[in-house]
Write a protein that holds these residues in place. Structure first.
Motif, mmCIF file in Angstrom:
data_model
loop_
_atom_site.group_PDB
_atom_site.id
_atom_site.type_symbol
_atom_site.label_atom_id
_atom_site.label_comp_id
_atom_site.label_asym_id
_atom_site.label_seq_id
_atom_site.Cartn_x
_atom_site.Cartn_y
_atom_site.Cartn_z
ATOM 1 N N ILE A 149 0.865 -1.170 0.000
ATOM 2 C CA ILE A 149 0.000 0.000 0.000
ATOM 3 C C ILE A 149 0.904 1.222 0.000
ATOM 4 O O ILE A 149 1.780 1.348 0.860
ATOM 5 C CB ILE A 149 -0.896 0.039 1.254
ATOM 6 N N HIS A 150 0.721 2.124 -0.950
ATOM 7 C CA HIS A 150 1.459 3.381 -0.986
ATOM 8 C C HIS A 150 0.486 4.499 -0.636
ATOM 9 O O HIS A 150 -0.558 4.647 -1.282
ATOM 10 C CB HIS A 150 2.073 3.614 -2.364
ATOM 11 N N PHE A 151 0.845 5.268 0.368
ATOM 12 C CA PHE A 151 -0.087 6.238 0.951
ATOM 13 C C PHE A 151 0.533 7.628 1.015
ATOM 14 O O PHE A 151 1.677 7.794 1.439
ATOM 15 C CB PHE A 151 -0.449 5.759 2.364
ATOM 16 N N LYS A 152 -0.236 8.631 0.563
ATOM 17 C CA LYS A 152 0.197 10.028 0.653
ATOM 18 C C LYS A 152 -0.936 10.884 1.192
ATOM 19 O O LYS A 152 -2.106 10.662 0.865
ATOM 20 C CB LYS A 152 0.601 10.578 -0.726
ATOM 21 N N THR A 153 -0.581 11.886 1.993
ATOM 22 C CA THR A 153 -1.568 12.808 2.544
ATOM 23 C C THR A 153 -0.883 14.101 2.966
ATOM 24 O O THR A 153 0.328 14.129 3.197
ATOM 25 C CB THR A 153 -2.290 12.188 3.755
ATOM 26 N N ASP A 154 -1.673 15.141 3.063
ATOM 27 C CA ASP A 154 -1.185 16.402 3.629
ATOM 28 C C ASP A 154 -1.600 16.525 5.083
ATOM 29 O O ASP A 154 -1.201 17.474 5.769
ATOM 30 C CB ASP A 154 -1.785 17.579 2.861
ATOM 31 N N ASN A 155 -2.397 15.574 5.575
ATOM 32 C CA ASN A 155 -2.991 15.671 6.900
ATOM 33 C C ASN A 155 -2.154 14.898 7.930
ATOM 34 O O ASN A 155 -2.106 13.664 7.902
ATOM 35 C CB ASN A 155 -4.420 15.119 6.852
ATOM 36 N N GLN A 195 -0.468 19.039 -5.703
ATOM 37 C CA GLN A 195 0.014 20.271 -6.331
ATOM 38 C C GLN A 195 -0.476 21.500 -5.565
ATOM 39 O O GLN A 195 0.281 22.441 -5.313
ATOM 40 C CB GLN A 195 -0.470 20.356 -7.770
ATOM 41 N N LYS A 196 -1.734 21.471 -5.215
ATOM 42 C CA LYS A 196 -2.350 22.600 -4.516
ATOM 43 C C LYS A 196 -1.719 22.814 -3.147
ATOM 44 O O LYS A 196 -1.309 23.944 -2.805
ATOM 45 C CB LYS A 196 -3.854 22.352 -4.368
ATOM 46 N N PHE A 197 -1.612 21.755 -2.367
ATOM 47 C CA PHE A 197 -1.122 21.878 -1.000
ATOM 48 C C PHE A 197 0.371 22.188 -0.946
ATOM 49 O O PHE A 197 0.817 23.027 -0.161
ATOM 50 C CB PHE A 197 -1.418 20.604 -0.208
ATOM 51 N N SER A 198 1.145 21.489 -1.769
ATOM 52 C CA SER A 198 2.591 21.735 -1.762
ATOM 53 C C SER A 198 2.906 23.131 -2.270
ATOM 54 O O SER A 198 3.873 23.765 -1.841
ATOM 55 C CB SER A 198 3.327 20.682 -2.601
#
Length: 215
Positions: A149-155, A195-198
């Protein structure tokens, strides 16, 4: 967040069965026939507007990708993106992730991507988080042995919760990054949210979780 309804979205989706696969339960255990090859299959749960899954398909032509998104008003944008790109190794499902085992046979999938999913921060909504143990069990069922499982988040809160959830389940954690865009990780493909968050200077958290050998 309230999603804006797009008139005619369902009809347009139905008019493109070569991209958005209808009745996916009919292809359970037979997805190689849809793609016309026996290449590994990676899925993205909650694929949103399809930037990630489409660009992954372009970057890795020897892998088949399936993006799963339940909202008509969102997946229609992903469908248009896939069509415009011309990629043949990307398909979409307008379905709910909760029914994953109805669409894929045991060990039919090689990798699961979870990108910028709703954090559902209230404790009473824990079971809705896509990294909750019940979802992890679902991923384990359809993944090959030692699948990932590859997981990404800004939270940050969801990331911490997911670290705990994966660890408690017994998964092996690899390549954990607390600031992806300032790490040495190569080959990252961004989602729209990323893109938005970074772009606002926010940290992006990432990890890879691998199931242990069975038996």
């Amino acid at each position: 967040m309230r999603l804006r309804n797009k008139p005619g979205a369902k009809q347009e989706i139905l008019a493109n069965p070569d991209v958005v696969i209808a009745n996916p339960e009919e292809y359970r255990g037979k997805w190689s026939a849809i793609f016309g090859n026996s290449n590994p299959i990676h899925i993205e749960v909650g694929t949103g507007k399809g930037k990630f899954v489409t660009e992954m398909g372009q970057a890795h032509p020897s892998i088949n990708y399936i993006g799963i998104e339940k909202y008509d008003s969102v997946i229609i944008t992903a469908m248009e993106r896939v069509k415009e790109s011309g990629v043949q190794n990307v398909k979409l499902l307008n379905e709910d992730v909760s029914n994953l085992a109805e669409y894929f046979a045991d060990e039919e999938i090689s990798r699961v991507y979870i990108n910028f999913t709703d954090p559902w921060p209230k404790n009473r909504h824990e079971k809705r988080r896509l990294t909750y143990k019940d979802f992890v069990s679902l991923y384990e069922k359809v993944l090959i042995e030692q699948g990932e499982i590859h997981f990404k988040t800004d939270n940050q809160g969801l990331f911490e919760y997911s670290l705990h959830s994966f660890s408690k389940y017994g998964l092996i954690l690899n390549n954990v990054s607390l600031d992806l865009h300032n790490s040495d990780y190569e080959g990252n493909i961004m989602t729209e949210y990323e893109q938005k968050f970074s772009g606002k200077g926010m940290r992006i958290y990432r990890l890879e979780a691998q199931f242990r050998p069975k038996g």
